[in-house]
Design a protein around this motif. Structure first.
Motif, PDB file in Angstrom:
ATOM      1  N   LEU A 137       0.809  -1.176  -0.136  1.00 51.04           N
ATOM      2  CA  LEU A 137       0.066   0.049   0.323  1.00 51.04           C
ATOM      3  C   LEU A 137       0.931   1.259  -0.048  1.00 51.04           C
ATOM      4  O   LEU A 137       0.547   2.105  -0.744  1.00 51.04           O
ATOM      5  CB  LEU A 137      -0.928  -0.065   1.319  1.00 51.04           C
ATOM      6  CG  LEU A 137      -1.724   1.440   1.315  1.00 51.04           C
ATOM      7  CD1 LEU A 137      -2.536   1.628   0.342  1.00 51.04           C
ATOM      8  CD2 LEU A 137      -2.465   1.443   2.914  1.00 51.04           C
ATOM      9  N   THR A 152       2.806   1.890  -3.273  1.00 50.42           N
ATOM     10  CA  THR A 152       2.067   2.639  -4.562  1.00 50.42           C
ATOM     11  C   THR A 152       1.546   3.879  -4.045  1.00 50.42           C
ATOM     12  O   THR A 152       1.468   4.766  -4.993  1.00 50.42           O
ATOM     13  CB  THR A 152       0.943   1.580  -4.601  1.00 50.42           C
ATOM     14  OG1 THR A 152       0.287   1.230  -3.494  1.00 50.42           O
ATOM     15  CG2 THR A 152       1.349   0.112  -5.214  1.00 50.42           C
ATOM     16  N   LEU A 153       1.164   3.794  -2.896  1.00 47.03           N
ATOM     17  CA  LEU A 153       0.726   5.368  -2.430  1.00 47.03           C
ATOM     18  C   LEU A 153       1.732   6.262  -2.592  1.00 47.03           C
ATOM     19  O   LEU A 153       1.338   7.814  -3.278  1.00 47.03           O
ATOM     20  CB  LEU A 153       0.166   5.364  -1.120  1.00 47.03           C
ATOM     21  CG  LEU A 153      -0.267   6.973  -0.400  1.00 47.03           C
ATOM     22  CD1 LEU A 153      -1.407   7.301  -1.208  1.00 47.03           C
ATOM     23  CD2 LEU A 153      -0.600   6.737   0.997  1.00 47.03           C
ATOM     24  N   THR A 171       2.641   7.241  -6.214  1.00 42.51           N
ATOM     25  CA  THR A 171       1.467   7.919  -6.985  1.00 42.51           C
ATOM     26  C   THR A 171       1.494   9.324  -6.749  1.00 42.51           C
ATOM     27  O   THR A 171       1.447  10.050  -7.585  1.00 42.51           O
ATOM     28  CB  THR A 171       0.003   7.208  -6.539  1.00 42.51           C
ATOM     29  OG1 THR A 171      -0.117   6.104  -6.745  1.00 42.51           O
ATOM     30  CG2 THR A 171      -1.284   7.972  -7.174  1.00 42.51           C
ATOM     31  N   GLY A 218       1.790   6.131 -10.536  1.00 43.94           N
ATOM     32  CA  GLY A 218       1.744   5.013  -9.682  1.00 43.94           C
ATOM     33  C   GLY A 218       2.970   4.502  -9.913  1.00 43.94           C
ATOM     34  O   GLY A 218       3.904   4.818 -10.260  1.00 43.94           O
ATOM     35  N   ARG A 255      -6.509  -5.278  -1.572  1.00 39.85           N
ATOM     36  CA  ARG A 255      -8.024  -4.890  -2.054  1.00 39.85           C
ATOM     37  C   ARG A 255      -9.253  -5.206  -1.014  1.00 39.85           C
ATOM     38  O   ARG A 255     -10.177  -4.266  -0.995  1.00 39.85           O
ATOM     39  CB  ARG A 255      -8.136  -5.190  -3.536  1.00 39.85           C
ATOM     40  CG  ARG A 255      -7.365  -4.556  -4.323  1.00 39.85           C
ATOM     41  CD  ARG A 255      -7.302  -5.250  -5.779  1.00 39.85           C
ATOM     42  NE  ARG A 255      -6.798  -4.245  -6.872  1.00 39.85           N
ATOM     43  CZ  ARG A 255      -6.259  -4.881  -7.986  1.00 39.85           C
ATOM     44  NH1 ARG A 255      -6.402  -5.963  -8.183  1.00 39.85           N
ATOM     45  NH2 ARG A 255      -5.664  -3.699  -8.778  1.00 39.85           N
ATOM     46  N   LEU A 272     -10.695   5.070  -1.243  1.00 37.66           N
ATOM     47  CA  LEU A 272      -9.319   4.616  -1.635  1.00 37.66           C
ATOM     48  C   LEU A 272      -9.338   3.339  -2.164  1.00 37.66           C
ATOM     49  O   LEU A 272     -10.124   2.429  -1.613  1.00 37.66           O
ATOM     50  CB  LEU A 272      -8.722   4.619   0.003  1.00 37.66           C
ATOM     51  CG  LEU A 272      -7.094   3.844  -0.140  1.00 37.66           C
ATOM     52  CD1 LEU A 272      -6.311   5.143  -0.892  1.00 37.66           C
ATOM     53  CD2 LEU A 272      -6.763   3.806   1.193  1.00 37.66           C
ATOM     54  N   ILE A 327      -6.750   0.469  -5.099  1.00 39.69           N
ATOM     55  CA  ILE A 327      -5.535   0.391  -5.819  1.00 39.69           C
ATOM     56  C   ILE A 327      -5.996  -0.210  -7.206  1.00 39.69           C
ATOM     57  O   ILE A 327      -6.961  -1.337  -7.306  1.00 39.69           O
ATOM     58  CB  ILE A 327      -4.814  -0.533  -5.159  1.00 39.69           C
ATOM     59  CG1 ILE A 327      -4.420  -0.300  -3.901  1.00 39.69           C
ATOM     60  CG2 ILE A 327      -3.656  -0.879  -6.131  1.00 39.69           C
ATOM     61  CD1 ILE A 327      -3.451   0.770  -3.768  1.00 39.69           C
ATOM     62  N   THR A 365      -2.588   4.359  -6.868  1.00 44.32           N
ATOM     63  CA  THR A 365      -3.501   4.686  -5.675  1.00 44.32           C
ATOM     64  C   THR A 365      -4.563   5.805  -6.132  1.00 44.32           C
ATOM     65  O   THR A 365      -4.080   6.638  -6.490  1.00 44.32           O
ATOM     66  CB  THR A 365      -2.553   4.990  -4.559  1.00 44.32           C
ATOM     67  OG1 THR A 365      -1.827   3.859  -4.245  1.00 44.32           O
ATOM     68  CG2 THR A 365      -3.622   5.100  -3.268  1.00 44.32           C
TER      69      THR A 365
END
Length: 845
Positions: A622, A625-626, A629, A635, A666, A675, A677, A686
């Motif tokens: 998480l 990727t956050l 992004t 991303g 997910r 929120l 992905i 994200t």
């Protein structure tokens, strides 16, 4: 010797209290709030006039002396100096100064009756004070008013019929400075002594100017004071008392506060603290406060709930003379995570839908306990994951009644365990050669008690995570414990009647097995040993509520619902007016947010804490990727994710691991609104929008405002980051760059806000900001100067200089070079630099 009775002492205490209340001029300082430097007396200095003159002048000094008795004559050990001469000098000292209190520590070798007789017949006999063991020490002024100003402590286990000697171990907790070794801790003792203080290891060789090492000595004393919750009362410096004459004044320059923790009208003998810098204290405690920081202390006693739950001290508040914390008993059902009667079938009363598998077990009727579970050799029951019972990385307690039909003389009888064999992961609560054993694989404790076969025992294994204490209780009695053990971290399923890769079995009978995710109190354990039932707390009362629901109540509730709905509708039509460029920040535990400052914390759209659902790898995916992004709006590339999260792994395994982890992530994010992905062109992106909130996302946006932040935006940024370090406790290698960038942004922007607050004289806010900056860079010179500036503004110049000395000592240790400026140069330089910088800060709102 004329020693007053207890009733006479009480009368004198009452008279002294009246005098104190009326006059208002007498200080009520306690012995426990007083510090003495203890000089070692020997044949080299006992006849030096300058030595005695110093002791006479200094009212915070005491004496340590070695005495030897031979043929009814007592002399200074290693010399012919008679004890009578020493007593005579003591008498001269207290006669010359009617306010002087002298503690004397005697290391004695000989017949105690001879020493008792010599002192009883001497001129100082009427000036001795004796406190019966278990009573609280009176104020210093009581000793002065009653002219009982000499306190004798003796190291050996002598019993003095004259009641003049205090056995040191019964009254004082003893610490050795060189190794910081502590005698077996009796946390309820009021006083603390530090031996061999002159041998304390310091940051650089001791030269002729010992004052260069003031921070080393004072920091040790403050840390020791904090660790044991007791002021250092007696500091032993051997012959070097003159060299250390700065110690007491430095120690007295700090603010301190006292308090008590009581339950059922009694002061506790042992109190734990959820603060890593504190060990275990007694129910009476004392802590120093260095100033310029917020101090939060959280006490707890197993089996009790504290009111208040925390003590918070800040530089702006007036510290009360004493804090009184009241403890109320918990119910046995509080923190209960598993409850098995083991009387057929195997059923957890907290989760009756679960089924358990096992082999070779049976239920039988026992004469003493009725229906019980029989687990002979090769019998066991799988109780599933330790997560069900809150055992992993947590305090816990396990309780049961057990009877062993056969005790292995050179082996193990297993009550509970798993089959893992790695450090901290291999749980085994067993008997080893008949001795109760608390095992976490190479992280164990064994009791000296040895059990007998065919006898019912009640056993509790208790773990306290704050101190790493492993303790074993047998029939309600603590039969041993040790501290410093890291917590259990295994994930393998736990088994009743088996442990250590099936190498050990129970070979007996068991009943009433219970688990808690907290440490039980001694009184709770005692009650369990006497067969007190564990009541299961009801989690819902829905049915009983609606059974009592009348038509009249329904009408009232309907009218109330219409009024509330109308009010909410009208309220929503009026949009709130926010400050220009400010962000509406949610409450700390509000729903639908992820917090990254101060550690990772997540709540779902219903407001439930879901941080525990994020396993380390799910959390890493998480965040990777956050953050990617935020950085590029595109991303994270899948191949980059694979390289960073699963390095050196086979391609097929990586693909499978990524798919499984992403699926888990997910599913968790389905519990949140706003929120998700998504996958786009071999990238994981994200997507986030309202009502989802993340403190780091908002802080990141503020840092990218063209032209920099104004005052309101800086204050919003401050509120976002003040909760603690960014992703504290997470240390993936790829995260270093992001942490570095974030730390630099926090330092730069908070310094701008601090300069605005400096012009507004907001000292408390500046101190907090400086503390945040120093968490990211503990040698940040601007933040150090801000701390010093605040102390000087409060006229605490002494503490300001001490803080600077601590900083340059830390600088030397870290950089392996001396700091280039002295105190005055440092203040001039950064005063000018920051004054120039303040003119460029945007203060517009």
């Amino acid at each position: 010797m004329n020693i007053r009775t207890k009733s006479e002492r009480i009368s004198i205490y009452c008279l002294f209290f009246i005098l104190f209340t009326v006059s208002g001029n007498i200080s009520a300082k306690e012995i426990s709030e007083t510090s003495f430097l203890i000089a070692g007396m020997n044949s080299n200095n006992i006849e030096e006039r300058s030595f005695w003159n110093y002791l006479q002048r200094d009212n915070n000094s005491g004496i340590a002396i070695n005495l030897t008795e031979k043929e009814n004559k007592i002399t200074l050990t290693g010399s012919l100096y008679p004890v009578e001469e020493f007593i005579s000098k003591l008498h001269q000292m207290i006669t010359s100064d009617s306010s002087k209190v002298i503690p004397v520590f005697i290391n004695y070798n000989g017949n105690i009756a001879v020493l008792d007789s010599v002192i009883s017949e001497s001129a100082i006999a009427a000036n001795l004070f004796y406190l019966p063991s278990g009573e609280a020490w009176p104020p210093v002024d009581y000793l002065v008013q009653s002219n009982r100003r000499i306190l004798f402590f003796i190291s050996e286990n002598y019993s003095s019929q004259g009641r003049m000697f205090h056995r040191t171990a019964d009254y004082i907790l003893s610490i050795s400075a060189p190794g910081n070794n502590v005698q077996p801790v009796r946390s309820n003792l009021e006083l603390l002594m530090i031996k061999d203080f002159e041998k304390l290891p310091v940051s650089k060789p001791i030269t002729s100017n010992i004052m260069n090492l003031v921070p080393d000595y004072i920091n040790f004393l403050l840390e020791t004071w904090t660790r044991y919750g007791k002021r250092p009362n007696f500091i032993f410096v051997n012959e070097e008392i003159v060299d250390f004459n700065f110690i007491i004044s430095q120690l007295n320059s700090f603010i301190w506060f006292n308090g008590t923790v009581k339950g059922s009208g009694k002061t506790f003998e042992k109190v734990y603290w959820k603060n890593p810098e504190i060990s275990v204290t007694g129910g009476r405690f004392s802590f120093p406060y260095r100033g310029g920081e917020e101090l939060t202390l959280t006490p707890f006693v197993p089996g009790y709930r504290m009111t208040p739950e925390q003590i918070i001290v800040t530089g702006e508040m007036e510290v009360p003379e004493s804090y009184n914390i009241m403890a109320s008993s918990l119910d046995l059902g509080d923190g209960l995570t598993g409850s098995f009667n083991l009387d057929n079938p195997i059923q957890n009363k907290l989760n009756q839908s679960l089924e358990y598998s096992g082999e070779n077990y049976s239920f039988v009727q026992d004469i003493e306990r009725g229906a019980v579970l029989r687990l002979p050799e090769n019998a066991s029951i799988n109780l599933k994951s330790p997560e069900l019972y809150g055992l992993r990385n947590s305090s816990f307690s396990v309780s049961c009644f057990v009877k062993f039909s056969e005790i292995m003389e050179f082996g193990d009888n297993a009550v509970l365990g798993n089959f893992e064999s790695e450090y901290r992961k291999g749980l085994h609560l067993i008997l080893r050669s008949g001795h109760p054993y608390f095992g976490l694989w190479a992280n164990d404790y064994i009791s000296e008690e040895k059990l007998k076969p065919n006898v019912w025992y009640h056993i509790v294994w208790r773990y306290v995570i704050e101190t790493g204490e492993q303790a074993i209780f047998l029939n309600g009695r603590n039969i041993g414990s040790s501290e410093g053990h890291p917590p259990f971290s295994g994930t393998g399923e736990i088994h009743l009647g088996s442990a250590l890769s099936q190498g050990a079995n129970l070979r007996g009978y068991i009943s009433d097995l219970h688990f808690w995710n907290r440490p039980l109190g001694t009184e709770e354990i005692s009650r369990l040993s006497m067969n007190e039932p564990v009541e299961i707390k009801e989690t819902a009362q829905t049915s009983s509520f609606f059974e009592k629901f009348t038509p009249e109540m329904f009408i009232i509730l309907l009218v109330f619902f219409v009024i509330i709905t109308s009010a909410m509708f009208l309220f929503r039509r009026r949009k709130p007016v926010a400050k220009k460029n400010s962000i509406l920040l949610p409450e700390k535990n509000a729903a639908n947010q992820i917090v990254l400052f101060g550690g990772f914390r997540a709540t779902d759209k219903e407001g439930n804490e879901v941080s525990g659902l994020f396993t380390p790898k799910v959390k890493e995916l998480l965040l990777f990727t956050l953050l990617a992004t935020l950085k590029n709006d595109m991303g994270a590339a899948v191949n980059e994710i694979d390289e960073q999260l699963w390095p050196n792994m086979d391609v097929k395994k990586v693909s499978n691991n990524r798919a499984v982890t992403l699926n888990k992530l997910r599913k968790i994010l389905q519990r949140m609104e706003g929120l998700e992905i998504v996958t786009q062109n071999s990238l994981l992106l994200t997507k986030f929008n309202k009502p989802f909130f993340c403190d780091y996302i908002e802080a990141y946006k503020l840092c990218h405002i063209p032209g920099g932040m104004n005052k309101v935006q800086l204050e919003t940024f401050y509120m976002l980051v003040e909760k603690g370090q960014f992703l504290k406790g997470l240390n993936w290698s790829w995260l270093d760059e992001v942490k570095g960038y974030t730390g630099n942004q926090i330092i730069d922007n908070l310094l701008k806000l601090a300069l605005i607050y400096k012009n507004e004289k907001k000292l408390s806010e500046i101190e907090t900001i400086a503390g945040i900056i120093l968490e990211y860079d503990d040698l940040n010179e601007e933040a150090v100067w801000l701390k010093i500036w605040c102390l000087r503004q409060r006229n605490n110049g002494h503490q300001a200089k001490f803080y600077f000395e601590s900083f340059i000592s830390r600088y030397k240790e870290t950089m392996d070079e001396n700091f280039t400026m002295n105190y005055d140069e440092f203040n001039r330089h950064f005063g000018n630099v920051l004054q120039d910088s303040s003119s460029t800060v945007n203060t517009n709102t």
